[in-house]
Design an enzyme around this catalytic site. Structure first.
Site, PDB file in Angstrom:
ATOM      1  N   HIS A 120      33.414   5.681  10.700  1.00 52.97           N
ATOM      2  CA  HIS A 120      32.167   6.193  10.116  1.00 52.97           C
ATOM      3  C   HIS A 120      32.406   7.089   8.892  1.00 52.97           C
ATOM      4  CE1 HIS A 120      28.427   8.306   9.565  1.00 52.97           C
ATOM      5  NE2 HIS A 120      28.984   9.433   9.955  1.00 52.97           N
ATOM      6  N   HIS A 154      33.331  14.796   6.271  1.00 56.15           N
ATOM      7  CA  HIS A 154      32.033  15.431   6.548  1.00 56.15           C
ATOM      8  C   HIS A 154      31.753  15.725   8.015  1.00 56.15           C
ATOM      9  CE1 HIS A 154      30.355  11.403   7.498  1.00 56.15           C
ATOM     10  NE2 HIS A 154      29.450  12.073   8.161  1.00 56.15           N
ATOM     11  N   GLU A 200      31.799  19.645  12.379  1.00 54.99           N
ATOM     12  CA  GLU A 200      30.770  19.541  13.416  1.00 54.99           C
ATOM     13  C   GLU A 200      31.285  18.814  14.660  1.00 54.99           C
ATOM     14  OE1 GLU A 200      27.948  20.958  13.185  1.00 54.99           O
ATOM     15  OE2 GLU A 200      26.708  20.081  14.757  1.00 54.99           O
ATOM     16  N   ASP A 201      32.052  17.777  14.481  1.00 59.35           N
ATOM     17  CA  ASP A 201      32.373  16.909  15.616  1.00 59.35           C
ATOM     18  C   ASP A 201      33.787  17.025  16.174  1.00 59.35           C
ATOM     19  OD1 ASP A 201      29.826  16.008  15.545  1.00 59.35           O
ATOM     20  OD2 ASP A 201      30.263  14.171  14.441  1.00 59.35           O
ATOM     21  N   ASP A 250      26.106   9.084   4.429  1.00 57.12           N
ATOM     22  CA  ASP A 250      26.284   9.232   5.871  1.00 57.12           C
ATOM     23  C   ASP A 250      25.139   8.521   6.602  1.00 57.12           C
ATOM     24  OD1 ASP A 250      26.965  10.507   8.431  1.00 57.12           O
ATOM     25  OD2 ASP A 250      25.366  11.946   8.002  1.00 57.12           O
ATOM     26  N   ASP A 268       5.034 -11.040  -6.530  1.00 53.26           N
ATOM     27  CA  ASP A 268       6.395 -10.735  -6.978  1.00 53.26           C
ATOM     28  C   ASP A 268       7.398 -10.767  -5.822  1.00 53.26           C
ATOM     29  OD1 ASP A 268       5.325  -8.560  -5.764  1.00 53.26           O
ATOM     30  OD2 ASP A 268       6.139  -7.088  -7.172  1.00 53.26           O
TER      31      ASP A 268
HETATM   32 MN    MN Z   1      28.244  11.523   9.916  1.00 54.12          MN
END
Ligand code: MN
Length: 583
Positions: free
Chosen positions: A44, A68, A72-73, A148, A269
């Site tokens: 990811h 990123h 947090e993880d 993300d 269109d």
């Molecule tokens: Mn993420």
């Protein structure tokens, strides 16, 4: 950085570069973690970095994209990221982490009044979009968040249904809309397309059933006439860089159908032909040539070059009766317009790095992107400094809403407060009962005092205790009117209760003073220094005119403290006599 290279290629070229190090660091940090789909988690953040790289963003942004989710993880401290990769990358990672705490969900309608609810939802969504920008501090944080989200949406099917719906809604309302406002049409459209099947599953099925064949049929026809168009242009010495056949996105078809009584025959269109030419004069020349070859439909010619859309979209549009008497939607634009239409603000990185066209794009953006005035200011700022790369990076820093902060509840609701607010303000803005029964607060998981000054992005949890009553001390640091009013109201109740037991609830200071400029300020300053709240302040003339009587009601019944205050007051210039009584 190599343009258009993949992350693997970048690492091969610079095995000790920032991106290679971010890759190794994140891969190790996420080792053993799995996504809901069962895939290794690292896929990811790597995909996120890959998207950012494909948008031609700078190295720091791509590295931060790969990193990123580490804070947090995986529990890597932000400080470690800072030490390894420097402040710039760390602050980007921190920004994305903070954005992750915001959650958008629909508010259940209280009265079933649909229109009311829609209005309120729209306001809420608009506020959230602004908050995302405010929390980001740097537009590159928004780019990372969009990349993300793009990957999360591509893999949304492995999440539970309820979560899918919430994330799809948030994507549609907040992130797709934000991307659109930033002129990133491609990203915006893709996010909306990805959200559609989750938001309107039945309508989506129906859409596929009516549109799929028509799309295929139209694409086939346009592919067939493409060489004819090219030939006509070349006969007039216009050499298109590219001619694209583009089917309308399902999400935008759906929106159009809602306006056309769901009648697909009224949408003309479905598939458009997009002609990319080298220069602006060639855009108009190409339009003339096309109109000469095939008759244009009246009222269908739109010059979004002379008059760009509010989001800065530039292109020429026309509809002609093409070969076999069929309608053909044609869009004509330069490569630069095309990139800006697709990538918006992010496209400036591309032009910056290519060292071309930056001045033009910056100026144009400054004039044309109309959103919040602050965003406009940012662009003007950028436009004026487009030639200085350092200034450009500085200009990416978002500095609006300097007088507001946005704190987040543990559930992800954003509370909008004036700068300088404390957990007490936060508590009362969540609910008056939470304010009244507050005993303490956790800010970003750490126990903190109730007078702690909050920053944007702080996650605030209020610790409450049943039956607890507000303290008069809170008036000293509560910043918002809502909090102050509630505290006073609760104190009055408390005092009424105390009075019923004939207990003193406050005190009155009585001072004979010789008035002078600044005296009231000095008196209230002395009271505040002892952290006592002032309830009221009265001045009345005393006999003899030279002196006045000041009566100050204060929120304390602590004799020792009041003694100390009186002592202090005697030292204030102009105070002649002082006495007090408990009330
Ligand atoms: Mn993420």
């Amino acid at each position: 950085m190599i343009m258009g290279a993949t992350i693997k290629e970048l690492i091969k070229k610079e095995p000790n570069g920032l991106i290679a190090r971010a890759y190794a660091f994140a891969e190790k940090a996420h080792a053993g973690q799995k996504r809901k789909s069962g895939e290794p988690y690292f896929k990811h953040p790597l995909a996120t970095g890959e998207v950012l790289q494909s948008w031609h963003l700078d190295e720091a942004t791509v590295a931060a994209g790969i990193l990123h989710d580490t804070v947090e993880d995986t529990g890597v401290p932000l400080d470690t990221v800072k030490k390894e990769f420097g402040t710039e990358v760390a602050s980007l990672v921190d920004g994305v982490t903070k954005l992750g705490h915001i959650k958008y969900r629909e508010t259940p309608a209280k009265d079933g009044g649909k229109n009311d609810k829609d209005g309120a939802e729209e306001l809420k969504a608009e506020n959230l979009r602004k908050m995302v920008l405010a929390l980001s501090q740097d537009l590159r944080v928004v780019f990372i968040k969009l990349a993300d989200r793009l990957h999360n949406m591509q893999t949304l099917s492995s999440l539970p249904a309820a979560k899918q719906k919430r994330i799809a809604l948030e994507t549609d309302e907040i992130y797709a809309s934000l991307a659109y406002r930033l002129g990133m049409h491609n990203v915006s459209g893709e996010l909306q397309d990805l959200a559609l099947p989750y938001l309107h599953p039945r309508e989506y099925e129906w859409l596929l059933s009516i549109a799929k064949e028509r799309f295929a049929e139209r694409e086939k026809y346009l592919e067939k006439i493409k060489p004819q168009v090219k030939k006509v242009l070349e006969e007039h010495d216009i050499h298109p860089l590219d001619i694209e056949i583009r089917a309308k996105r399902y999400s935008s078809l759906y929106k159009k159908l809602l306006k056309r009584d769901m009648d697909i025959e009224r949408v003309h269109d479905l598939v458009a032909m997009r002609i990319i030419v080298a220069t602006l004069p060639e855009c108009y020349a190409a339009l003339g040539v096309i109109h000469e070859a095939w008759p244009p439909l009246p009222h269908r010619i739109k010059d979004y070059i002379a008059m760009p859309k509010p989001n800065a979209y530039r292109s020429l549009h026309t509809t002609v009766i093409g070969p076999e008497g069929k309608r053909v939607e044609i869009q004509i634009r330069t490569k630069e317009m095309h990139d800006e239409n697709e990538y918006g603000v992010a496209a400036h990185w591309l032009y910056k790095q290519k060292q071309e066209g930056a001045a033009v794009s910056g100026k144009k953006l400054a004039q044309e992107i109309a959103w919040v005035q602050q965003l406009k200011n940012w662009q003007e700022h950028f436009a004026g400094n487009a030639d200085d790369p350092e200034e450009f990076v500085r200009a990416m820093k978002i500095n609006f809403f300097t007088d507001r902060i946005f704190a987040v509840t543990p559930r992800g609701d954003v509370i909008d407060l004036p700068a300088g607010s404390t957990p007490i303000d936060f508590a009362y803005h969540v609910h008056s009962e939470i304010g009244n029964s507050a005993t303490g607060a956790k800010v970003n998981g750490v126990i903190s005092t109730l007078d702690h000054v909050l920053k944007s992005g702080d996650v605030v949890e209020i610790i409450t205790q049943k039956g607890k009553k507000p303290s008069e001390d809170w008036l000293r640091f509560a910043k918002t009117t809502i909090a102050r009013d509630h505290i006073r109201m609760a104190l009055r109740k408390k005092n009424t209760f105390a009075r019923s037991l004939s207990l003193p609830t406050h005190a009155e200071l009585r001072m004979t003073v010789e008035d002078r400029v600044g005296l009231i300020k000095d008196i209230s300053g002395a009271i505040a220094e002892l952290r006592i709240g002032i309830i009221s302040f009265h001045t009345e003339p005393a006999t003899g005119k030279t002196y006045h009587i000041n009566k100050v009601e204060i929120a304390s019944t602590d004799k020792k403290k009041i003694e100390k205050l009186a002592e202090k007051m005697r030292g204030v210039k102009g105070v002649k006599e002082i006495s007090y009584r408990l009330l």
